[in-house]
Write an enzyme that holds these catalytic residues in place. Sequence first.
Site, PDB file in Angstrom:
ATOM      1  N   LYS A  99       0.814  -1.211   0.000  1.00 14.38           N
ATOM      2  CA  LYS A  99       0.000   0.000   0.000  1.00 14.38           C
ATOM      3  C   LYS A  99       0.854   1.270   0.000  1.00 14.38           C
ATOM      4  CE  LYS A  99      -1.065  -0.110   4.957  1.00 14.38           C
ATOM      5  NZ  LYS A  99       0.092  -0.991   5.286  1.00 14.38           N
ATOM      6  N   ARG A 111      -5.476   2.831  11.834  1.00 16.19           N
ATOM      7  CA  ARG A 111      -5.190   1.415  12.038  1.00 16.19           C
ATOM      8  C   ARG A 111      -6.093   0.809  13.107  1.00 16.19           C
ATOM      9  NH1 ARG A 111       0.444   1.669  10.152  1.00 16.19           N
ATOM     10  NH2 ARG A 111       1.313  -0.410   9.929  1.00 16.19           N
ATOM     11  N   ARG A 116      13.045  -9.555   2.530  1.00 13.95           N
ATOM     12  CA  ARG A 116      13.620  -8.213   2.322  1.00 13.95           C
ATOM     13  C   ARG A 116      14.988  -8.093   2.978  1.00 13.95           C
ATOM     14  NH1 ARG A 116       8.519  -4.235   2.781  1.00 13.95           N
ATOM     15  NH2 ARG A 116       8.787  -4.410   5.010  1.00 13.95           N
ATOM     16  N   ARG A 123      16.132  -6.514   8.627  1.00 17.51           N
ATOM     17  CA  ARG A 123      15.740  -5.575   9.693  1.00 17.51           C
ATOM     18  C   ARG A 123      14.883  -6.269  10.744  1.00 17.51           C
ATOM     19  NH1 ARG A 123      14.444  -0.635   5.909  1.00 17.51           N
ATOM     20  NH2 ARG A 123      12.570  -1.820   5.537  1.00 17.51           N
ATOM     21  N   ARG A 143       2.984  -8.644  13.660  1.00 15.54           N
ATOM     22  CA  ARG A 143       2.349  -7.504  12.990  1.00 15.54           C
ATOM     23  C   ARG A 143       1.086  -7.950  12.246  1.00 15.54           C
ATOM     24  NH1 ARG A 143       6.508  -4.256   9.530  1.00 15.54           N
ATOM     25  NH2 ARG A 143       4.943  -2.647   9.633  1.00 15.54           N
TER      26      ARG A 143
HETATM   27  P1  AMP Z   1       4.190   1.210   8.780  1.00 18.70           P
HETATM   28  O1  AMP Z   1       5.395   1.792   8.150  1.00 18.70           O
HETATM   29  O2  AMP Z   1       2.905   1.898   8.348  1.00 18.70           O
HETATM   30  O3  AMP Z   1       4.076  -0.280   8.616  1.00 18.70           O
HETATM   31  O4  AMP Z   1       4.296   1.498  10.348  1.00 18.70           O
HETATM   32  C1  AMP Z   1       5.372   1.007  11.113  1.00 18.70           C
HETATM   33  C2  AMP Z   1       4.991   0.970  12.582  1.00 18.70           C
HETATM   34  O5  AMP Z   1       4.651   2.295  13.040  1.00 18.70           O
HETATM   35  C3  AMP Z   1       3.774   0.123  12.936  1.00 18.70           C
HETATM   36  O6  AMP Z   1       4.092  -1.242  13.074  1.00 18.70           O
HETATM   37  C4  AMP Z   1       3.333   0.767  14.241  1.00 18.70           C
HETATM   38  O7  AMP Z   1       4.168   0.381  15.318  1.00 18.70           O
HETATM   39  C5  AMP Z   1       3.586   2.233  13.979  1.00 18.70           C
HETATM   40  N1  AMP Z   1       2.409   2.892  13.376  1.00 18.70           N
HETATM   41  C6  AMP Z   1       2.329   3.439  12.126  1.00 18.70           C
HETATM   42  N2  AMP Z   1       1.106   3.945  11.903  1.00 18.70           N
HETATM   43  C7  AMP Z   1       0.369   3.701  13.028  1.00 18.70           C
HETATM   44  C8  AMP Z   1      -0.980   3.945  13.415  1.00 18.70           C
HETATM   45  N3  AMP Z   1      -1.853   4.551  12.581  1.00 18.70           N
HETATM   46  N4  AMP Z   1      -1.369   3.559  14.662  1.00 18.70           N
HETATM   47  C9  AMP Z   1      -0.502   2.957  15.501  1.00 18.70           C
HETATM   48  N5  AMP Z   1       0.772   2.666  15.199  1.00 18.70           N
HETATM   49  C10 AMP Z   1       1.216   3.030  13.973  1.00 18.70           C
END
Ligand code: AMP
Length: 214
Positions: A13, A88, A127, A160, A171
């Site tokens: 996405k 989220r 990755r 990572r 996740r």
């Molecule tokens: P992403 O790059 O969108 O996968 O986000 C990486 C990490 O940031 C996630 O695994 C969460 O720990 C945190 N995070 C990002 N966006 C949110 C959100 N809307 N609500 C809560 N945690 C978030």
Amino acid sequence: MKIIMLGAPGAGKGTQAKMIAEKYSVPHVSTGDIFRANIKEGTELGKEVKSYMDQGLLVPDELTVRILLDRVSREDCKNGYILDGFPRTIPQAEVLEQELAKREEAIDFAIDVEVPDEEIIGRMTGRRACAGCGATYHVVHIPPRQEGICDACGKELILRDDDKLETVKKRLAVYHEQTQPLIEFYTEKGILRTIDGTAPMQEVFTVIETILGE
Ligand code: AMP
């Protein structure tokens, strides 16, 4: 144009959000990117969110909502934006809706990029990132010329922490439990559009263009 990108971590996405942002000239707003930038700069916010992110957990709603609302209230977002990774949780979606309603605004579409869990696991655990310049590879799909070495800068490639199998599984569990209910939330609002995220990147984007219009 205000768009929300939904989908599991690793569904692609973020890539699609960037393509939409470029074509439709609206900012790509990623809460994950904002948090990572803060961790890199060593800010207070960065210190607060790091342990949640390292464990594959969500950052608390109150903090995340505050950061997001601050970002979308800036000048460059006045004609719309693509939200990638926000909301989220249902409470995040509700606050966003209330804040937009105050300004007589609303989200136009929530696009759900669907990819089965097994494919997500293959994509993420394969990755590799360069410890030096940050360039990313995939052991199967985008291999470096020499195994374990960055093509661009010659430094070592690493897996990572957030791409490790245990973290990816965590996740995905968090996604199914806390984020997937948003699919029903936006279906009820009549703005959900579901697309097949297993197709090649350009094909996925063509479907999105059909939804958003030229
Ligand atoms: P992403 O790059 O969108 O996968 O986000 C990486 C990490 O940031 C996630 O695994 C969460 O720990 C945190 N995070 C990002 N966006 C949110 C959100 N809307 N609500 C809560 N945690 C978030």
